[in-house]
Scaffold this motif. Structure first.
Motif, PDB file in Angstrom:
ATOM      1  N   GLY A 112       0.591  -0.866  -0.292  1.00 14.78           N
ATOM      2  CA  GLY A 112      -0.103  -0.015   0.337  1.00 14.78           C
ATOM      3  C   GLY A 112       0.954   1.237   0.288  1.00 14.78           C
ATOM      4  N   LEU A 113       1.400   1.265   0.605  1.00 16.40           N
ATOM      5  CA  LEU A 113       2.191   2.382   0.934  1.00 16.40           C
ATOM      6  C   LEU A 113       3.255   3.031  -0.514  1.00 16.40           C
ATOM      7  N   LEU A 126       1.132   4.102  -3.528  1.00 15.07           N
ATOM      8  CA  LEU A 126       0.175   5.280  -2.723  1.00 15.07           C
ATOM      9  C   LEU A 126       0.523   5.637  -3.234  1.00 15.07           C
ATOM     10  N   ASP A 156       7.482  -5.967   4.819  1.00 12.58           N
ATOM     11  CA  ASP A 156       6.910  -3.794   5.232  1.00 12.58           C
ATOM     12  C   ASP A 156       7.070  -3.826   6.839  1.00 12.58           C
ATOM     13  N   SER A 157       8.346  -4.247   7.670  1.00 11.70           N
ATOM     14  CA  SER A 157       8.401  -3.929   8.694  1.00 11.70           C
ATOM     15  C   SER A 157       9.237  -3.415   8.886  1.00 11.70           C
ATOM     16  N   ASP A 177       6.001   8.172   5.712  1.00  8.39           N
ATOM     17  CA  ASP A 177       6.454   7.185   6.049  1.00  8.39           C
ATOM     18  C   ASP A 177       7.973   7.888   6.831  1.00  8.39           C
ATOM     19  N   HIS A 194       2.096   5.969   8.638  1.00 11.24           N
ATOM     20  CA  HIS A 194       1.177   4.831   7.686  1.00 11.24           C
ATOM     21  C   HIS A 194       1.005   4.138   8.095  1.00 11.24           C
ATOM     22  N   THR A 195       1.379   3.748   9.688  1.00 10.12           N
ATOM     23  CA  THR A 195       0.836   2.652  10.345  1.00 10.12           C
ATOM     24  C   THR A 195       1.350   2.923  11.857  1.00 10.12           C
ATOM     25  N   MET A 247       1.135   0.220  14.364  1.00 11.57           N
ATOM     26  CA  MET A 247       1.901  -1.005  14.435  1.00 11.57           C
ATOM     27  C   MET A 247       3.304  -0.573  15.446  1.00 11.57           C
ATOM     28  N   GLU A 278       5.196  -2.261  15.989  1.00 12.44           N
ATOM     29  CA  GLU A 278       6.671  -2.982  15.302  1.00 12.44           C
ATOM     30  C   GLU A 278       6.925  -2.352  14.623  1.00 12.44           C
ATOM     31  N   ALA A 279       6.212  -1.341  13.504  1.00 10.69           N
ATOM     32  CA  ALA A 279       6.451  -1.666  12.570  1.00 10.69           C
ATOM     33  C   ALA A 279       7.012  -0.008  12.491  1.00 10.69           C
ATOM     34  N   ASN A 298      -6.219   8.587   2.010  1.00 10.85           N
ATOM     35  CA  ASN A 298      -6.119   8.067   0.960  1.00 10.85           C
ATOM     36  C   ASN A 298      -6.564   8.178  -0.137  1.00 10.85           C
ATOM     37  N   HIS A 300      -0.680 -10.488   6.884  1.00 10.22           N
ATOM     38  CA  HIS A 300      -0.386  -9.646   7.819  1.00 10.22           C
ATOM     39  C   HIS A 300      -1.091 -10.737   8.955  1.00 10.22           C
ATOM     40  N   TYR A 337      -2.655  -8.977  11.403  1.00  5.88           N
ATOM     41  CA  TYR A 337      -3.806  -8.288  11.661  1.00  5.88           C
ATOM     42  C   TYR A 337      -3.894  -8.032  10.620  1.00  5.88           C
ATOM     43  N   SER A 348      -4.808   2.975   6.613  1.00  5.47           N
ATOM     44  CA  SER A 348      -6.171   3.197   5.688  1.00  5.47           C
ATOM     45  C   SER A 348      -7.106   1.853   4.927  1.00  5.47           C
ATOM     46  N   GLY A 349      -5.999   1.042   3.945  1.00  5.79           N
ATOM     47  CA  GLY A 349      -6.415   0.803   3.258  1.00  5.79           C
ATOM     48  C   GLY A 349      -6.248   0.745   1.733  1.00  5.79           C
TER      49      GLY A 349
HETATM   50  C1  26V Z   1       2.630  -2.760   9.560  1.00  5.61           C
HETATM   51  C2  26V Z   1       3.162  -4.160  10.344  1.00  5.61           C
HETATM   52  C3  26V Z   1       2.637  -4.998  10.404  1.00  5.61           C
HETATM   53  C4  26V Z   1       2.717  -5.702  11.772  1.00  5.61           C
HETATM   54  C5  26V Z   1       4.316  -6.142  11.268  1.00  5.61           C
HETATM   55  C6  26V Z   1       5.467  -5.634  11.450  1.00  5.61           C
HETATM   56  C7  26V Z   1       4.570  -4.372  10.165  1.00  5.61           C
HETATM   57  C8  26V Z   1       4.969  -3.589   9.494  1.00  5.61           C
HETATM   58  C9  26V Z   1       5.017  -2.608   8.704  1.00  5.61           C
HETATM   59  C10 26V Z   1       3.581  -2.132   8.482  1.00  5.61           C
HETATM   60  C11 26V Z   1       3.284  -0.940   7.852  1.00  5.61           C
HETATM   61  C12 26V Z   1       4.308  -0.378   7.134  1.00  5.61           C
HETATM   62  C13 26V Z   1       3.712   0.872   7.063  1.00  5.61           C
HETATM   63  C14 26V Z   1       2.997   0.649   5.318  1.00  5.61           C
HETATM   64  O1  26V Z   1       3.190   0.076   4.657  1.00  5.61           O
HETATM   65  N1  26V Z   1       1.619   1.109   5.776  1.00  5.61           N
HETATM   66  C15 26V Z   1       0.776   1.406   4.625  1.00  5.61           C
HETATM   67  O2  26V Z   1       0.315   2.072   4.261  1.00  5.61           O
HETATM   68  C16 26V Z   1      -1.044   2.509   3.518  1.00  5.61           C
HETATM   69  C17 26V Z   1      -0.830   3.821   1.907  1.00  5.61           C
HETATM   70  O3  26V Z   1      -1.295   4.559   3.384  1.00  5.61           O
HETATM   71  C18 26V Z   1      -2.463   2.177   3.822  1.00  5.61           C
HETATM   72  O4  26V Z   1      -3.047   1.859   3.122  1.00  5.61           O
HETATM   73  C19 26V Z   1      -2.099   1.054   4.489  1.00  5.61           C
HETATM   74  O5  26V Z   1      -3.038   0.629   5.439  1.00  5.61           O
HETATM   75  C20 26V Z   1      -0.972   1.158   5.524  1.00  5.61           C
HETATM   76  O6  26V Z   1      -0.446  -0.925   6.220  1.00  5.61           O
END
Ligand code: 26V
Length: 811
Positions: free
Chosen positions: A114-115, A118, A260-261, A308, A346-347, A349, A351-352, A448, A535, A537, A638-639
């Motif tokens: 997604g990141l 986008l 993506d972590s 981010d 963008h998150t 979480m 861990e991220a 988004n 993932h 979640y 967002s998604g």
């Molecule tokens: C999530 C998680 C979950 C747990 C494990 C580690 C981890 C690492 C990274 C992430 C998300 C990283 C950033 C990301 O890609 N965010 C996404 O950005 C999109 C655009 O804004 C958004 O639509 C997604 O909901 C969001 O997850």
């Protein structure tokens, strides 16, 4: 350009390039030929756009992102140039199917999900709005890994996307800059009393930019996405003699990190971040100095966006360039930095959230670390006396020997935004609450959006034709005009035509499934789609558990009257994410079990497509009936697949998470199936610590049966994977409340079934979704960034009243 002219140009170019006739050329040769005609013809606009920005000293935004995920660019460039139909027709006259040419273009997959997608949707929209904006990122030699399934397991193969060359990029040798890594830095007092950094040791690498034109939708704007590639500088040739030494340099831009972590502890990732931050900012500053404007006005000409935290070092690198290289006093430089920078989170979480150890940062970019230390020191001094030491100890940048990148980004910028209303509210109230107390005015929301034209006109020509016939063509320019469809809610001609288009798409996609997997699916079944990174979640597991439950119901009672469903999955798991990979394996084994069980009589089919990517999404989404958006409330920022599926008439089954909340508000409760805990309920569980998955498992018969299936041999060929899932639910208390939401999910799935059986009602719901999807246009989203955050304006005046854009130079 008309059809005849194009045919002549095409034949001539093919002869020049390959000394060939159309009949003899391969799809790749034809693609290369068409591509070269396209780039040649937008190049003058590209040049002109840049000249105009320069001449008018137009304020520009630079979107710094460690990921860009454009996918294929052939059709999108054709569409934006206004050539798509003519070229398709002309090629057909020559017995060439444009789709065959388009298919040979490898996806540019320099992003995880997604990141990155986008960022690419924004690039399209920034250009399409005629806004002066450019991307800045890394030209990875290898994109996101190619996914294969072997015995149901994910196997990763390298993505060699550059093997056949990349016809969209232009190497800009003359714009290369050097980036310094490592060594030691000390401050020397100069005669004028100023301190100057003296670098000892360390090494330099050369950053060479590759520029790709970002063609705006029929408006003559062509912006630039600049991606940096590493090389060994000529003057350093002697230092890097051995193969290993050279390899160590080249590694820098070799691979995209596939998690993506948070890549905590990965020295290479930190160096990638500094590399593209430093190269990008140096090149921006170099350009700015050529404008001959005073350095203390740079904020009137330049906006830098931190996508981010990966480019958060922009804050410190910009300070370095101003203070060390332009002799700007610290206070002035800091004021400029804050005005120039903005940041998107963008998150939530934990861990991220990126943190780097002080030791590593000192080793990789010692001067940047010194500057961060000084920013942190001043922050502590200036903030403590107003807000108290406790708040400051939680918000300072350096804590427990770690550098908190989000803190750096927030403290060093004038804007922090989330990506959907709920997400932005959670940032303010929970995740970044301390910062919200410090800087309430910096926080804002930018929900988004998606590149509507790609996800409708390019991906779904069948639906697009129906829309043209029903509401005219203005929606092609301005997707808000999709609202006109609301006038046709009760119009059977329109409802039928949309249904016919959907069915055509499903047949086409069913053929694709057959070809690629051998699985036969019926276009009469509900096509139920979950496509996103794997993932915990996002809860693909919840989807799987519903499938298992359906399976057991059917086994119990083979006469059960339920509409047939095809469950379609597309998802990559990070190579090191064992749990996610276990889920993939189990889904694949359940698929094998159910798809081949004659007792099920094709009521359930499961299709897990390999190698989910942008171009595959363009095939799946137009065929979808149901959109699965089932993350635990509060977890999905967002998604965006939710928006793409909605635009293509899929009906959403969703938790109240991320942008699903806004989708619900637009379509209304009757046109979406909402289920599950709310974000407040989730937080309440966290607070009172009262969640007990074991209790649910023991008390709920259906859940008991489904969960046991992971360990009791029902699903063949899974050993530790089933156990791992069982343990995550029972032993580790089900971190994402899958069991808690199960019943409510089943109920929502029932309403989907019931709605589907009422054909006319279903078509109306689908229409409602298409009609409201225009609200999630990236064109509008970037316009809000432009107005509220970047303060940039278009060079062109648009006339979007009638769905055509006639760019007029304001010279
Ligand atoms: C999530 C998680 C979950 C747990 C494990 C580690 C981890 C690492 C990274 C992430 C998300 C990283 C950033 C990301 O890609 N965010 C996404 O950005 C999109 C655009 O804004 C958004 O639509 C997604 O909901 C969001 O997850």
């Amino acid at each position: 350009m008309n059809k005849k002219e194009f045919k002549a140009i095409f034949k001539k170019r093919l002869a020049e390039k390959y000394a060939m006739e159309v009949e003899d050329a391969t799809a790749t040769e034809l693609y290369q030929t068409l591509g070269s005609i396209i780039t040649d013809s937008y190049s003058p606009d590209w040049y002109q756009t840049w000249q105009d920005y320069r001449k008018q000293k137009q304020k520009q935004v630079y979107y710094f992102s460690i990921e860009f995920l454009p996918g294929q660019m052939l059709k999108s460039n054709l569409l934006n140039m206004g050539w798509l139909d003519i070229v398709e027709d002309a090629l057909a006259d020559m017995n060439i199917d444009l789709a065959d040419l388009a298919a040979v273009e490898p996806d540019m997959a320099l992003g995880n999900g997604g990141l990155g997608r986008l960022a690419s949707c924004f690039m399209d929209s920034i250009a399409s709005r005629g806004l002066p904006g450019n991307g800045n990122g890394i030209r990875y030699q290898y994109g996101l890994f190619k996914q294969k399934f072997v015995d149901g397991y994910q196997v990763e193969l390298p993505d060699e996307w550059l093997n056949q060359g990349n016809l969209w990029e232009v190497r800009k040798e003359s714009k290369a800059v050097n980036v310094h890594f490592g060594g030691h830095v000390w401050m020397k007092k100069m005669l004028d009393g100023n301190l100057k950094p003296v670098y000892e040791g360390g090494s330099k690498v050369r950053a060479v930019p590759y520029d790709t034109g970002m063609v705006g939708y029929q408006n003559q704007t062509v912006n630039t996405m600049r991606l940096w590639s590493v090389e060994i500088p000529e003057e350093e040739e002697d230092r890097y003699r051995s193969v290993e030494e050279r390899r160590a340099v080249e590694d820098l831009t070799s691979v995209l990190y596939p998690d993506d972590s948070n890549e905590e502890g990965r020295n290479l990732r930190l160096r990638q971040e500094y590399f593209f931050v430093s190269a990008g900012l140096q090149s921006i500053l170099r350009h700015y100095l050529q404008l001959h404007e005073p350095i203390d006005k740079i904020n009137q000409y330049v906006a830098i966006h931190i996508n981010d935290t990966h480019p958060a070092m922009c804050v410190a690198e910009f300070m370095r360039l101003l203070v060390d290289e332009q002799n700007v006093p610290w206070e002035k430089a800091w004021d400029l930095t804050i005005k120039v920078m903005s940041y998107t989170n963008h998150t939530i979480m934990a861990e991220a959230l990126e943190k780097w150890s002080v030791g590593m940062m000192k080793a990789v970019c010692p001067r940047i670390y010194q500057i961060i230390e000084e920013i942190d020191r001043r922050f502590v001094v200036e903030t403590s006396w107003v807000h108290g030491e406790e708040l400051v100890s939680r918000t300072r940048i350096i804590q427990n020997d770690q550098v908190h990148m989000a803190h750096l980004a927030i403290i060093g910028s004038h804007s922090t935004n989330g990506v959907a209303k709920l997400h932005s509210d959670l940032l303010k109230s929970v995740v970044l609450h301390d910062f919200y107390i410090l800087y309430p005015d910096r926080f804002n929301n930018k929900t988004n959006g998606i590149a509507q034209r790609r996800w409708s006109q390019i991906a779904n020509p069948n639906m697009s034709r129906v829309l043209d016939k029903t509401i005219g063509t203005s929606w092609r320019q301005n997707s808000n005009d999709l609202r006109l469809l609301l006038n046709y809610q009760d119009d059977d001609t329109a409802l039928d035509a949309l249904a016919v288009a959907k069915r055509e798409n499903k047949i086409e996609f069913a053929n694709y499934i057959k070809e690629t997997t051998g699985i036969t699916v019926s276009p009469d079944a509900i096509f139920d789609v979950q496509i996103k990174r794997l993932h915990a979640y996002k809860r693909q597991l919840l989807n799987l558990m519903h499938i298992l439950n359906m399976y057991f119901d059917l086994k119990n009672d083979p006469t059960l009257e339920i509409p047939a469903r095809v469950f379609i999955f597309g998802a990559k798991a990070a190579p090191s994410y064992h749990y996610a990979k276990a889920i993939i394996k189990v889904i694949n084994e359940v698929a094998k079990l159910i798809n081949n069980d004659p007792a099920i009589n094709d009521k359930i089919k499961i299709v897990f497509l390999e190698n989910y990517k942008v171009s595959l999404a363009e095939k799946i989404i137009p065929a979808a009936d149901v959109s699965e958006q089932i993350s635990l409330a509060s977890k999905e920022a967002s998604g965006t697949s939710n928006m793409k599926l909605m635009l293509n008439g899929a009906v959403t089954i969703a938790t109240l998470d991320g942008a699903n909340v806004e989708i619900r508000n637009f379509v209304g409760d009757d046109n979406i199936a909402i289920f599950g805990l709310t974000e407040e309920e989730v937080y309440r569980y966290y607070q009172d610590n009262s969640y007990n998955a074991g209790d649910i498992y023991n008390q709920n018969e259906k859940i008991h049966r489904v969960v046991n299936a992971f360990v009791d041999g029902t699903i063949p060929n899974i050993l530790f994977e089933g156990q791992e899932i069982y343990d995550s639910l029972i032993k580790y208390n089900d971190e994402y409340f899958v069991l808690r939401d199960f019943d409510s999910y089943l109920a929502a799935q029932k309403t989907i079934e019931v709605a589907y059986l009422d054909t006319r009602r279903w078509r109306q719901v689908s229409l409602q979704n298409i009609a409201n999807a225009g609200s999630f246009s990236a064109d509008d989203t970037v316009q809000k960034y432009a107005d509220d955050i970047w303060q940039i304006e278009p060079l062109f005046s648009h006339n979007d009243e009638r769905g055509t854009t006639h760019g007029q130079y304001l010279l």
